[in-house]
Design an enzyme around this catalytic site. Structure first.
Site, PDB file in Angstrom:
ATOM      1  N   LEU A   4      25.501  21.159  59.869  1.00 47.90           N
ATOM      2  CA  LEU A   4      25.799  20.346  60.386  1.00 47.90           C
ATOM      3  C   LEU A   4      24.969  20.584  61.463  1.00 47.90           C
ATOM      4  O   LEU A   4      25.023  21.434  62.178  1.00 47.90           O
ATOM      5  CB  LEU A   4      27.089  20.175  61.427  1.00 47.90           C
ATOM      6  N   ASP A   5      24.005  19.177  61.254  1.00 51.23           N
ATOM      7  CA  ASP A   5      23.085  19.257  63.003  1.00 51.23           C
ATOM      8  C   ASP A   5      23.584  19.386  64.021  1.00 51.23           C
ATOM      9  O   ASP A   5      24.957  19.314  64.382  1.00 51.23           O
ATOM     10  CB  ASP A   5      22.064  17.769  63.140  1.00 51.23           C
ATOM     11  N   LYS A   6      22.858  19.715  65.173  1.00 48.69           N
ATOM     12  CA  LYS A   6      23.215  20.183  66.291  1.00 48.69           C
ATOM     13  C   LYS A   6      24.196  19.098  67.156  1.00 48.69           C
ATOM     14  O   LYS A   6      25.053  19.679  67.800  1.00 48.69           O
ATOM     15  CB  LYS A   6      22.099  20.850  67.075  1.00 48.69           C
TER      16      LYS A   6
END
Length: 331
Positions: free
Chosen positions: A144-146
């Site tokens: 997942l993106d930051k």
């Protein structure tokens, strides 16, 4: 066919006998049938690296078998991470000896890298389970993106990781996201638009005819006067996929500084909404539901990650703003 098994933190072993009916076939093809919990490509790698012996000797993937040979698979996993364990709290939604399922908070990077040498999810996982040092990528199966929150599955063994990666590749893993986008949509739909790295900005992805297939389905969950809460389901898992597809539709995700452009405030919005939108510092995107087959036993697993507080507050302010706006319109 009887397969003997042994596992410990230093590796694992499997031993079985080639059935007589396999005589004349390629060794790698037979091996894939004998050990279906591993991908054929991984088994081929192990043959070439000497981790698989046939009657105690090294053979090539293409060599034939004759039936009755003893196959010995002895794998010592490579320690593939330089990350150090760090005591970072994790919100574990489910765990057993094979997998963790966790709720990643926004702001937590998954892997160490440039600009984030530590303080990542991988560091936290290694503290929670030191044996993950022997699993590639510390067991991480998908990212997942930051600044995207939500549910992730982490494999605790190489076998579990292989099975889950195979499910992802064959699109057996189902992921549903909550996204709050700019503008009031009237219906759901599907975005089928290939994605690749942006030709000039390497931090961004972009829709491109020469990119990799990317398919996002979306439906309305809640409609506000100038925004919409969507449920998005992925057929593919490209980097930034939902963010890129929503921006491609000109309905960027609220708070997405990379793809959303400048802040867009609705006309005559409430003070609370203006403050909320100006202060919302991450994309309003949450991985809410993850469905997969358990890597051991293949029972269906469905995990829901609660909507985080910042998104709950955003939705509440949007509801209040919409109610006041439509009340004024009726007067």
């Amino acid at each position: 066919m009887l397969v003997s098994m042994s596992d410990d933190l230093a590796g694992f072993s499997r031993q079985t006998t080639v059935p007589d009916g396999a005589a004349g076939r390629r060794f790698d093809a037979v091996l894939a049938e004998l050990f279906p919990e591993f991908s054929r490509s991984r088994l081929t790698e192990w043959i070439k690296s000497g981790d698989v012996l046939l009657n105690g000797v090294l053979v090539r993937p293409r060599d034939p078998v004759y039936g009755g040979e003893v196959v010995r698979l002895q794998v010592v996993p490579d320690i593939r991470t330089d990350a150090v364990p760090q005591d970072i709290p994790l919100d574990i939604l489910y765990e057993d000896e094979h997998v963790f399922v966790l709720n990643k908070p926004a702001g937590l990077v998954v892997h160490p890298g440039a600009g984030n040498p530590d303080g990542t999810l991988v560091n936290a996982l290694l503290h929670r389970d030191p044996a993950l040092a022997a699993v590639p990528r510390a067991g991480v199966v998908h990212r997942l993106d930051k600044d995207t929150s939500g549910v992730m599955v982490v494999a605790r063994t190489l076998q579990a990781q292989t099975a889950l990666v195979e499910q992802l590749s064959s699109r057996q893993v189902h992921r549903q996201y909550l996204a709050v986008v700019v503008s009031a949509l009237v219906s759901g739909g599907t975005v089928n638009a290939a994605i690749e790295r942006h030709p000039r900005d390497r931090l961004r992805m972009a829709v491109s005819d020469t990119g990799k297939e990317a398919v996002t389905h979306y439906r309305l969950r809640e409609r506000f006067r100038a925004h919409t809460a969507l449920e998005c389901r992925l057929d593919t898992g490209r980097t930034h996929q939902i963010r890129v597809h929503m921006a491609h539709l000109r309905h960027p995700i609220v708070g997405d500084r990379l793809y959303g452009g400048s802040l867009k405030l609705p006309k005559v919005g409430t003070d609370a909404l203006v403050v909320m939108l100006r202060g919302f510092k991450r994309q309003a995107l949450h991985a809410e539901v993850l469905e997969f087959l358990h890597p051991v036993g293949a029972l269906p697993v469905r995990i829901v990650a609660p909507v985080p507080e910042d998104l709950c507050q955003l939705l509440a302010v949007l509801r209040e703003d919409s109610a006041l706006f439509f009340e004024r319109e009726r007067r």
